[in-house]
Design a protein around this motif. Structure first.
Motif, PDB file in Angstrom:
ATOM      1  N   THR A 173      26.309  45.890  21.766  1.00  0.00           N
ATOM      2  CA  THR A 173      26.891  46.919  22.629  1.00  0.00           C
ATOM      3  C   THR A 173      27.251  48.124  21.775  1.00  0.00           C
ATOM      4  N   ASP A 192      27.018  53.515  24.649  1.00  0.00           N
ATOM      5  CA  ASP A 192      26.180  53.692  25.833  1.00  0.00           C
ATOM      6  C   ASP A 192      26.104  52.424  26.679  1.00  0.00           C
ATOM      7  N   GLY A 193      26.725  51.350  26.247  1.00  0.00           N
ATOM      8  CA  GLY A 193      26.683  50.101  26.990  1.00  0.00           C
ATOM      9  C   GLY A 193      25.976  49.012  26.212  1.00  0.00           C
ATOM     10  N   GLY A 221      23.419  50.671  31.337  1.00  0.00           N
ATOM     11  CA  GLY A 221      24.776  51.148  31.567  1.00  0.00           C
ATOM     12  C   GLY A 221      25.726  49.979  31.707  1.00  0.00           C
ATOM     13  N   PRO A 222      26.862  50.204  32.363  1.00  0.00           N
ATOM     14  CA  PRO A 222      27.859  49.141  32.544  1.00  0.00           C
ATOM     15  C   PRO A 222      27.319  47.930  33.310  1.00  0.00           C
TER      16      PRO A 222
END
Length: 234
Positions: A34, A37-38, A82-83
């Protein structure tokens, strides 16, 4: 993005090197982590072409989550989400997919660029750069010694028409497009009847797969002769 958690000697098969039309694939995570940016993961086999060689990156998903591919400092192609993308562990089985229409368009533009570059060099021009981005595709050549001959608009139009005619002849003749590693470990793309040159991009399988190839204009700008073009996949 960080690739420092990849174990030394981590191997990743670049499946896009061998098959432009492999749009979906099961894969295994070979490195993950991680960053700001995720979550990110490197998988093998990898079907994603990362941005590079004046070709934009593929777009696609990892386990249904949109990801962006890029090449890390250690040479691995990593996929950043992303998340929504949960952290993954090495050894995890995943499903990958890329946007097929976008991949085919990139491959068409890149292949057409190789052909147009060859046609320019056949006129004695020296290659000085290129872009294979949709809407921005062009070949740059050194204009040294060509400035006076290309100054009149009618002369540029005549040469543009000649390049189009030469490209149409290549399309009519057809031929295979293949890639192989040379003895030094460099990937070389060969377009039958045209040329062979080192390249890490994606390409069509046959010249006949190209459609809508148009040589748009020639102009001298910022010290280079720029030849704009467009191409699509059938």
């Amino acid at each position: 993005m960080s690739t420092s958690t990849a174990a030394p000697g981590t191997q990743q098969e670049q499946a896009y090197y061998g098959d432009t039309y492999l749009f979906e694939s099961a894969a295994t995570v070979v490195a993950a982590g991680t960053d700001g940016d995720g979550a990110w993961a490197a998988v093998s086999p990898n079907i994603f072409h990362p941005k590079g060689g004046c070709q934009p990156s593929d777009e696609g998903t990892l386990n249904g989550i949109p990801v962006i591919p890029s090449r890390g400092d250690d040479g691995l192609v990593v996929l950043t989400g992303g998340p929504e993308l949960a952290p993954l562990a090495a050894g995890t089985a995943v499903e990958c997919a890329i946007d097929a229409a976008l991949r085919k368009r990139h491959a068409a533009l890149h292949t057409a660029g190789h052909v147009l570059g060859h046609l320019g060099e056949a006129r004695g021009w020296t290659s000085a750069g290129h872009s294979h981005y949709p809407g921005q595709a062009r070949l740059d050549f050194s204009p040294e010694g060509l400035e006076s001959g290309l100054a009149p608009p009618e002369q540029r139009e005549q040469i543009r028409a000649e390049l189009q005619e030469a490209f149409d002849a290549v399309l009519a003749r057809g031929g295979s497009v293949s890639a192989a590693m040379d003895g030094a470990g460099h990937r070389v793309v060969t377009i039958e009847g045209v040329n062979s040159e080192p390249c890490g991009g994606t390409h069509v399988a046959r010249i006949e797969d190209l459609a809508g190839v148009r040589v748009l204009e020639l102009k001298i700008k910022r010290g280079a002769l720029k030849v704009r073009y467009e191409a699509e996949h059938i």
